[in-house]
Design a protein around this motif. Structure first.
Motif, PDB file in Angstrom:
ATOM      1  N   ALA A 185       2.568   4.807  -1.020  1.00 34.90           N
ATOM      2  CA  ALA A 185       3.849   4.584  -0.342  1.00 34.90           C
ATOM      3  C   ALA A 185       3.668   3.705   0.892  1.00 34.90           C
ATOM      4  O   ALA A 185       4.520   2.852   1.198  1.00 34.90           O
ATOM      5  CB  ALA A 185       4.470   5.920   0.045  1.00 34.90           C
ATOM      6  N   SER A 186       2.547   3.870   1.588  1.00 36.28           N
ATOM      7  CA  SER A 186       2.284   3.055   2.779  1.00 36.28           C
ATOM      8  C   SER A 186       2.078   1.596   2.401  1.00 36.28           C
ATOM      9  O   SER A 186       2.606   0.681   3.054  1.00 36.28           O
ATOM     10  CB  SER A 186       1.048   3.591   3.511  1.00 36.28           C
ATOM     11  N   HIS A 187       1.296   1.357   1.344  1.00 35.05           N
ATOM     12  CA  HIS A 187       1.055  -0.022   0.907  1.00 35.05           C
ATOM     13  C   HIS A 187       2.355  -0.677   0.431  1.00 35.05           C
ATOM     14  O   HIS A 187       2.610  -1.853   0.721  1.00 35.05           O
ATOM     15  CB  HIS A 187       0.011  -0.041  -0.210  1.00 35.05           C
ATOM     16  N   ASP A 188       3.189   0.069  -0.268  1.00 35.15           N
ATOM     17  CA  ASP A 188       4.462  -0.479  -0.740  1.00 35.15           C
ATOM     18  C   ASP A 188       5.361  -0.837   0.442  1.00 35.15           C
ATOM     19  O   ASP A 188       5.992  -1.900   0.467  1.00 35.15           O
ATOM     20  CB  ASP A 188       5.170   0.527  -1.648  1.00 35.15           C
ATOM     21  N   PHE A 189       5.419   0.042   1.444  1.00 36.72           N
ATOM     22  CA  PHE A 189       6.256  -0.219   2.613  1.00 36.72           C
ATOM     23  C   PHE A 189       5.766  -1.454   3.358  1.00 36.72           C
ATOM     24  O   PHE A 189       6.567  -2.290   3.806  1.00 36.72           O
ATOM     25  CB  PHE A 189       6.249   0.996   3.540  1.00 36.72           C
ATOM     26  N   ALA A 190       4.446  -1.593   3.533  1.00 36.18           N
ATOM     27  CA  ALA A 190       3.883  -2.741   4.247  1.00 36.18           C
ATOM     28  C   ALA A 190       4.205  -4.047   3.530  1.00 36.18           C
ATOM     29  O   ALA A 190       4.523  -5.060   4.170  1.00 36.18           O
ATOM     30  CB  ALA A 190       2.381  -2.573   4.409  1.00 36.18           C
ATOM     31  N   ARG A 191       4.121  -4.031   2.202  1.00 42.59           N
ATOM     32  CA  ARG A 191       4.441  -5.254   1.439  1.00 42.59           C
ATOM     33  C   ARG A 191       5.911  -5.624   1.597  1.00 42.59           C
ATOM     34  O   ARG A 191       6.266  -6.798   1.726  1.00 42.59           O
ATOM     35  CB  ARG A 191       4.093  -5.056  -0.036  1.00 42.59           C
ATOM     36  N   GLN A 192       6.779  -4.637   1.606  1.00 42.07           N
ATOM     37  CA  GLN A 192       8.209  -4.910   1.736  1.00 42.07           C
ATOM     38  C   GLN A 192       8.563  -5.408   3.129  1.00 42.07           C
ATOM     39  O   GLN A 192       9.445  -6.252   3.283  1.00 42.07           O
ATOM     40  CB  GLN A 192       9.003  -3.642   1.405  1.00 42.07           C
ATOM     41  N   HIS A 193       7.871  -4.899   4.139  1.00 44.15           N
ATOM     42  CA  HIS A 193       8.181  -5.302   5.515  1.00 44.15           C
ATOM     43  C   HIS A 193       7.784  -6.753   5.764  1.00 44.15           C
ATOM     44  O   HIS A 193       8.500  -7.501   6.434  1.00 44.15           O
ATOM     45  CB  HIS A 193       7.465  -4.386   6.510  1.00 44.15           C
ATOM     46  N   GLY A 194       6.638  -7.164   5.237  1.00 50.47           N
ATOM     47  CA  GLY A 194       6.223  -8.561   5.341  1.00 50.47           C
ATOM     48  C   GLY A 194       5.358  -8.896   6.538  1.00 50.47           C
ATOM     49  O   GLY A 194       4.550  -9.820   6.489  1.00 50.47           O
ATOM     50  N   ARG A 195       5.489  -8.152   7.647  1.00 48.76           N
ATOM     51  CA  ARG A 195       4.716  -8.481   8.855  1.00 48.76           C
ATOM     52  C   ARG A 195       3.705  -7.399   9.205  1.00 48.76           C
ATOM     53  O   ARG A 195       3.206  -7.347  10.324  1.00 48.76           O
ATOM     54  CB  ARG A 195       5.668  -8.705  10.036  1.00 48.76           C
ATOM     55  N   LEU A 196       3.412  -6.539   8.242  1.00 51.53           N
ATOM     56  CA  LEU A 196       2.446  -5.466   8.459  1.00 51.53           C
ATOM     57  C   LEU A 196       1.201  -5.692   7.613  1.00 51.53           C
ATOM     58  O   LEU A 196       1.290  -6.180   6.484  1.00 51.53           O
ATOM     59  CB  LEU A 196       3.056  -4.106   8.115  1.00 51.53           C
ATOM     60  N   GLN A 197       0.061  -5.337   8.168  1.00 54.10           N
ATOM     61  CA  GLN A 197      -1.203  -5.405   7.441  1.00 54.10           C
ATOM     62  C   GLN A 197      -1.936  -4.086   7.632  1.00 54.10           C
ATOM     63  O   GLN A 197      -2.074  -3.592   8.755  1.00 54.10           O
ATOM     64  CB  GLN A 197      -2.072  -6.564   7.941  1.00 54.10           C
ATOM     65  N   LEU A 198      -2.415  -3.520   6.522  1.00 49.68           N
ATOM     66  CA  LEU A 198      -3.140  -2.260   6.535  1.00 49.68           C
ATOM     67  C   LEU A 198      -4.606  -2.521   6.243  1.00 49.68           C
ATOM     68  O   LEU A 198      -4.942  -3.225   5.278  1.00 49.68           O
ATOM     69  CB  LEU A 198      -2.557  -1.282   5.507  1.00 49.68           C
ATOM     70  N   ILE A 199      -5.476  -1.973   7.084  1.00 45.24           N
ATOM     71  CA  ILE A 199      -6.921  -2.128   6.898  1.00 45.24           C
ATOM     72  C   ILE A 199      -7.528  -0.741   6.790  1.00 45.24           C
ATOM     73  O   ILE A 199      -7.465   0.055   7.737  1.00 45.24           O
ATOM     74  CB  ILE A 199      -7.555  -2.910   8.063  1.00 45.24           C
ATOM     75  N   GLU A 200      -8.119  -0.446   5.623  1.00 41.84           N
ATOM     76  CA  GLU A 200      -8.730   0.857   5.365  1.00 41.84           C
ATOM     77  C   GLU A 200     -10.217   0.822   5.686  1.00 41.84           C
ATOM     78  O   GLU A 200     -10.789  -0.221   6.018  1.00 41.84           O
ATOM     79  CB  GLU A 200      -8.494   1.269   3.912  1.00 41.84           C
ATOM     80  N   GLY A 201     -10.845   1.998   5.574  1.00 39.16           N
ATOM     81  CA  GLY A 201     -12.241   2.159   5.928  1.00 39.16           C
ATOM     82  C   GLY A 201     -13.190   1.144   5.315  1.00 39.16           C
ATOM     83  O   GLY A 201     -13.980   0.508   6.037  1.00 39.16           O
ATOM     84  N   PRO A 202     -13.193   0.944   3.992  1.00 38.12           N
ATOM     85  CA  PRO A 202     -14.124  -0.013   3.380  1.00 38.12           C
ATOM     86  C   PRO A 202     -13.955  -1.438   3.911  1.00 38.12           C
ATOM     87  O   PRO A 202     -14.938  -2.144   4.153  1.00 38.12           O
ATOM     88  CB  PRO A 202     -13.791   0.083   1.887  1.00 38.12           C
ATOM     89  N   GLU A 203     -12.702  -1.870   4.083  1.00 39.78           N
ATOM     90  CA  GLU A 203     -12.474  -3.221   4.611  1.00 39.78           C
ATOM     91  C   GLU A 203     -12.902  -3.312   6.068  1.00 39.78           C
ATOM     92  O   GLU A 203     -13.457  -4.327   6.512  1.00 39.78           O
ATOM     93  CB  GLU A 203     -10.999  -3.591   4.470  1.00 39.78           C
ATOM     94  N   LEU A 204     -12.676  -2.248   6.834  1.00 43.62           N
ATOM     95  CA  LEU A 204     -13.106  -2.226   8.229  1.00 43.62           C
ATOM     96  C   LEU A 204     -14.623  -2.315   8.311  1.00 43.62           C
ATOM     97  O   LEU A 204     -15.165  -3.030   9.165  1.00 43.62           O
ATOM     98  CB  LEU A 204     -12.609  -0.946   8.901  1.00 43.62           C
ATOM     99  N   LYS A 205     -15.312  -1.614   7.440  1.00 41.22           N
ATOM    100  CA  LYS A 205     -16.779  -1.664   7.397  1.00 41.22           C
ATOM    101  C   LYS A 205     -17.249  -3.102   7.148  1.00 41.22           C
ATOM    102  O   LYS A 205     -18.172  -3.601   7.805  1.00 41.22           O
ATOM    103  CB  LYS A 205     -17.288  -0.750   6.282  1.00 41.22           C
ATOM    104  N   TYR A 206     -16.584  -3.798   6.216  1.00 41.61           N
ATOM    105  CA  TYR A 206     -16.957  -5.182   5.899  1.00 41.61           C
ATOM    106  C   TYR A 206     -16.699  -6.098   7.098  1.00 41.61           C
ATOM    107  O   TYR A 206     -17.540  -6.944   7.436  1.00 41.61           O
ATOM    108  CB  TYR A 206     -16.166  -5.663   4.684  1.00 41.61           C
TER     109      TYR A 206
END
Length: 392
Positions: free
Chosen positions: A348-369
């Motif tokens: 639901a969070s990823h869907d909301f971020a895509r619809q908003h257009g100006r939000l970016q979500l960074i999870e643990g694995p991507e943060l590690k990279y």
């Protein structure tokens, strides 16, 4: 003879008293002079000591000292009557870049009269009007000259080469003819490094072509106050900032991020954004609507403020956190919002971020990279998220 001797004695007494008074006054004046001289020398010594401190602070790249020096330079700049002398300066020591916002003269600075003619028959002076096209051309030329001149003054007043580059925004304070409200549209914006600007021979360039060579953005119709979007525009006064903390230097081998304190994690995220190439600040913990950091970029594509929220979680970050960030982004009028966590987000969070257009979500694995790539640290974000069931 006796009367004369009496008068002579009285005259001697008067002279003696007058001389004593003169000598006392002279000594008092000398003492006052010595005191004033000592006070003046003390003031000079204090002024020179303060000047030396400011010079050392400037050479050390302290923002307040650099901004004060450049502000004094622009204050001393001589312009014709009617030109404003207002500016704002922000220096970022991490990159050596300085943001300068200046107020440009309004379109009324160009006279409506090209000249005057005397009519002998009527014994009066008549106005020779300046054509509208000519007024627009002159005004555009004025703006094109002020912008590189300001950058030149900033860089040439910096013999210690503390400033590596200048980003300039030129605004005009005027009244919107459609609404009657006071507005301050940006009419010219440019960003130039010291090396790039140093190659110019300003005495030989055409101002408009010079701006094009610097990839500056100029209003297509400056006389009509048609605004453009600045390369970098931010107002940090709406955020309560705090002093920076170096967390990266204290990281041990393969640290677990969830074991950091919330403050340490927020400063780590700020350092990550700085390493990526942005300018970032941490905000104070209270009364800032959940904003943990603010970052800005000179990238013309990104172009604006980025609000950052850092969640040092070991479980799912709920969609309400994403929705709250969207509200802050809209309230602060930021260009983007980034929500970073050591854990993970739901569908639901990823869907909301895509619809908003100006939000970016960074999870643990991507943060590690990102930390590995930009900070050179191998970290463990936190718990591994559960496997998601494939949607039917």
């Amino acid at each position: 003879m006796a009367e004369a001797r009496v008068r002579f004695g009285e005259a001697q007494d008067r002279h003696r008293r007058a001389e004593e008074k003169r000598l006392a006054t002279l000594e008092r004046k000398r003492a006052e002079h010595r005191q004033a001289e000592a006070q003046a020398l003390e003031e000079v010594a204090n002024f020179n000591a303060k000047l030396d401190e400011e010079r050392e602070a400037y050479r050390a790249g302290e923002p307040a000292a650099v901004e004060a020096h450049l502000g004094a330079v622009l204050d001393a700049s001589v312009y014709p009557a009617g030109f404003p002398h207002e500016h704002r300066i922000a220096f970022r020591p991490a990159t050596g870049d300085v943001l300068v916002e200046i107020h440009l003269p309004p379109e009324a600075i160009v006279p409506t009269a090209r000249g005057y003619r005397y009519v002998k028959i009527r014994d009066e002076m008549t106005v020779l009007p300046r054509p509208e096209k000519e007024r627009k051309e002159i005004y555009a030329s004025v703006l094109a000259q002020v912008a590189p001149r300001t950058v030149h003054e900033v860089l040439t007043s910096d013999p210690d080469r503390i400033v590596n580059g200048v980003t300039l925004n030129g605004h005009v304070r005027t009244v919107d003819r459609a609404t009657g409200q006071e507005v301050s549209p940006c009419l010219v914006t440019l960003s130039a490094s010291r090396e790039q600007f140093g190659k110019l021979r300003l005495s030989q360039v055409d101002p408009a072509q010079c701006l094009r060579g610097l990839n500056a953005l100029v209003s297509p119709n400056p006389y009509d106050l048609e605004p453009i979007r600045p390369i970098v525009e931010f107002d940090l006064s709406k955020y309560r900032l705090m002093d920076s903390m170096d967390v990266v230097a204290g990281l041990d081998s393969r640290p677990v991020l969830v074991k950091l304190t919330p403050t340490e994690f927020e400063h780590l995220i700020r350092q990550l954004f700085e390493a990526i190439g942005m300018e970032a600040w941490n905000t104070q913990a209270s009364k800032d609507e959940g904003v943990d950091a603010v970052a800005v970029s000179k990238d013309p594509v990104f172009n604006g403020e980025c609000i950052i929220q850092a969640k040092r979680y070991s479980k799912l970050v709920g969609v309400e956190s994403v929705q709250a960030l969207a509200g802050v982004v809209e309230h602060k009028r930021a260009a983007k919002g980034v929500l970073i966590t050591t854990s993970w987000f739901g569908r639901a969070s990823h869907d909301f971020a895509r619809q908003h257009g100006r939000l970016q979500l960074i999870e643990g694995p991507e943060l590690k990279y990102l930390i590995k790539e930009h900070l050179g640290k191998d970290v463990i974000p936190g718990p591994v998220p559960p496997k998601r069931r494939p949607s039917r």
